[in-house]
Design a protein around this motif. Sequence first.
Motif, mmCIF file in Angstrom:
data_model
loop_
_atom_site.group_PDB
_atom_site.id
_atom_site.type_symbol
_atom_site.label_atom_id
_atom_site.label_comp_id
_atom_site.label_asym_id
_atom_site.label_seq_id
_atom_site.Cartn_x
_atom_site.Cartn_y
_atom_site.Cartn_z
ATOM 1 N N ASN A 92 0.761 -1.238 -0.214
ATOM 2 C CA ASN A 92 -0.107 0.091 -0.109
ATOM 3 C C ASN A 92 0.702 1.202 -0.020
ATOM 4 O OD1 ASN A 92 -2.402 -1.456 -0.121
ATOM 5 N ND2 ASN A 92 -3.121 -0.794 1.933
ATOM 6 N N LEU A 93 1.727 1.518 -1.101
ATOM 7 C CA LEU A 93 2.292 2.658 -1.120
ATOM 8 C C LEU A 93 3.022 2.631 -2.810
ATOM 9 C CD1 LEU A 93 3.362 5.264 0.483
ATOM 10 C CD2 LEU A 93 5.544 4.159 0.578
ATOM 11 N N GLU A 95 -9.641 10.092 9.438
ATOM 12 C CA GLU A 95 -9.545 10.657 10.471
ATOM 13 C C GLU A 95 -10.873 11.632 11.214
ATOM 14 O OE1 GLU A 95 -5.644 13.538 12.013
ATOM 15 O OE2 GLU A 95 -6.283 13.502 9.743
ATOM 16 N N HIS A 96 -11.540 12.150 10.282
ATOM 17 C CA HIS A 96 -12.672 12.781 10.640
ATOM 18 C C HIS A 96 -13.776 12.183 11.223
ATOM 19 C CE1 HIS A 96 -14.312 11.261 6.884
ATOM 20 N NE2 HIS A 96 -15.358 11.830 7.273
ATOM 21 N N LEU A 97 -13.753 10.811 11.308
ATOM 22 C CA LEU A 97 -14.433 10.125 12.066
ATOM 23 C C LEU A 97 -14.032 9.372 13.281
ATOM 24 C CD1 LEU A 97 -15.878 8.024 8.658
ATOM 25 C CD2 LEU A 97 -16.994 9.961 9.904
ATOM 26 N N PRO A 125 1.430 7.982 9.273
ATOM 27 C CA PRO A 125 0.599 6.603 9.434
ATOM 28 C C PRO A 125 0.546 5.709 8.178
ATOM 29 C CG PRO A 125 -0.732 8.704 10.093
ATOM 30 C CD PRO A 125 0.653 9.278 9.628
ATOM 31 N N SER A 126 0.636 4.877 8.069
ATOM 32 C CA SER A 126 0.765 4.002 6.587
ATOM 33 C C SER A 126 -0.699 3.820 6.360
ATOM 34 C CB SER A 126 1.369 2.500 7.164
ATOM 35 O OG SER A 126 0.761 1.759 8.137
ATOM 36 N N GLY A 131 1.676 -1.712 18.157
ATOM 37 C CA GLY A 131 1.986 -0.811 17.301
ATOM 38 C C GLY A 131 2.535 0.518 17.894
ATOM 39 N N PHE A 132 3.377 1.242 17.192
ATOM 40 C CA PHE A 132 3.833 2.441 17.710
ATOM 41 C C PHE A 132 2.912 3.484 17.989
ATOM 42 C CE2 PHE A 132 5.136 6.709 17.099
ATOM 43 C CZ PHE A 132 6.559 6.660 17.823
#
Length: 748
Positions: free
Chosen positions: A493-494, A704-706, A614-615, A580-581
């Motif tokens: 996913n990049l 993010e808005h959620l 964030p990945s 996770g970090f």
Amino acid sequence: MRAQLVDAALWADVRVAGSLEGCDLVNRLATRAGFFIICAEPLAALAGACVARGRLSPPMWAIGPYAALFIATSAATVSAPASLYSPVCGAPQQTSLSSATAMLGQGSSAFARIDEPRVCSIVTPQGHILYGGLDTLYTFPLTVLDNPVVERSCLGPNADAIVPVRGTPDIPMLLRIGYLAAIALPFLILGQPRSCGIAHAGILAASWMSALGSDSFASMWCFAAVAQSALMLLDPVLWPDERHADGVTVLSEPSAPASPAPHGGAGGGSKRNFALYRNVAEQTGTSSFDAIVIGSGIGGLTCAGLLAKAGKRVCVLEQHYRPGGCTHSFTEVGPKGLRGDSNDSGIHYVGAIDNVQALLKPLQTYEVAWAPMGNEANNFTYDAFDLGDGRGLVLYSRGFAAVERALAERWPEERKGIRAYFEEVQRVSEGTDALVLAKLVPQWLPFADRIRVALLAKAETLAQRTATEAVSQYVEDPALRAILSAGQMIDWNLVPSKVSFLVAAGMANYYRDGGFYPVGGSNRIVDSMLPPIRDAGGGVFCKARVDTVLIDDPTNAAVGVRLCGSGEEIRAPIVIAGCGFDPVFRSLLPQSALMRAGLDPEHDEESPFLRLQPSHSHVCCYVSLDGPSEAFDLAPHNVHSFAGLADHAFDVSELQNSYYCDPLANFDEALVTITSPSAKDPEYPFADRSNVIMLAEGRFEDWEHLQDALGDAGPNPHGRRSQEYTEFKRAFEPLFLSRLYKRFPRRA
């Protein structure tokens, strides 16, 4: 066979010359050939085992030790002619120290002087050929395990010319052990199936051990080679169902383990090896453990399992209602009253199956069976790529040779570049080996830090290019560049213009031997790992969300955790975060503890809090179908659909960047991967049903808005999302289904 020819030449020389002690030209040439074959044998075994596994070159970590073994054999030998020595040198034999030393010579330089009567073989009293036995001696340090049988020195009349030599003309014990290990290990580690590798290594070990105490070691060496060659001819008979034409393991027609199905879910079974959290102290009788692991993903369970094997009582805390993280599967999708379709949350296929099985086996109560994706008819195809150009699918099948053929058929003018690209994939994959080895370097090892830095530097060097930059060096066609740089992008996913080529190459190498799926679903993996944790006195607790890590202020060390909701505190001298970090450093650790550790998340520009981004994750769609997989033409391989790629001149980065700008509006052209658990699993529990999972990229920024739109969710928000969150998710549903119908138009 080559060693036998050398022996035949020496025996022929015996018949012609009467003996080998004259050190004639035939003897000199044959002896040197024999030494070279012996020295090259470990390297040949390593190369052969790698070729059998489809590797284009040996792994980076093996080349150094094998080369050192080759060099040590000649570096620790001397040519010491018996005629040069006597207890006291008479006048005719008297020589200076410098000239005597020159006449001795290191084995490496004596080998080069074919015109001199040096490096010659003899026939031992037992009637065996001994390479170099006439004048070649193995010396320290190779003789540390031997009692050297030869000790020669030349003492002049004035005691001013002393050339002591102490060694053994026979192959030293240390060298024998080293060569045995170097030749047997490649078969033991890389031989497939595992029982076949063990058999080959066993023949070598048994043959060599039988000759350790005699001077017939070279002869037994030849016998071992003949015996192993015979076993190779019998391989297809002894392991008929487990070997493919290219020598790669085929796990066809796997059988189910004789153990309950996972968690009482699909497939039956009633025993659960985890508990829903109520109160750990009440459920276990204690609130103190040897270790606490936060998160029950594959990393957390592996760590907990290893600690349990060491006798530790481990408390594993999982906020979800099922353990396993991305390893778990669930059964909530399906019409009401018919739910039970097994859907994977994360494991859609795995590669490097031998490594996966080897790593999991010590932690499991039973060994999970793995089904190969594809079948013999399509050479076990695991990935198919739709480039949106109307030319049909490009198939990736087991083995780089098969992938190269498929690509060359579509792009014949790029055949040479395709070959060079996969050679580079093999080379660059050494970087991932270096990363793993850097983590395995023990701290007690001398120069551990320097070794670790060197390995990381190696990985960093190989990671400098992006996938786009690397692929562009080998091929010209834009569609071919797209598939090589981003065909399997859903696994990382990049976009290829940003991802390191080390990632893309590592993924291609990971699936080199094909893709595999856990028989019975991925919950089998989780279920096999839970009992040892419980049996050691620990437990796995779900719906147990950690609120904060407890810190001992004087030492700034973690000493336990506090749970959300109940506020219960659990204590342990070891606290391990497997979640996770971001949640650990932004939520679980107190700010005061971070500051005492010298981490200022708000103001330090070098802080990982500011540098790490964030990945990308996934947006997933789970579809339950009425009818078997065959009714919908669902195949046991993944389909990576780049629907709009041709409209973007086959530039995957441009395609996905367009999707990022407006995921809903540009979804129709973006990358979507389609896979079917029911088609991949030979023991899917419903003969009259099937299912499909579809995945697209999901960026944190888009959701993010959620983040705060969970309503009154409390510590466990499952099933209590807000209306806004639910509506945003549902907007993707028709988009996913539209792609599914285009790719699989047949409906039962």
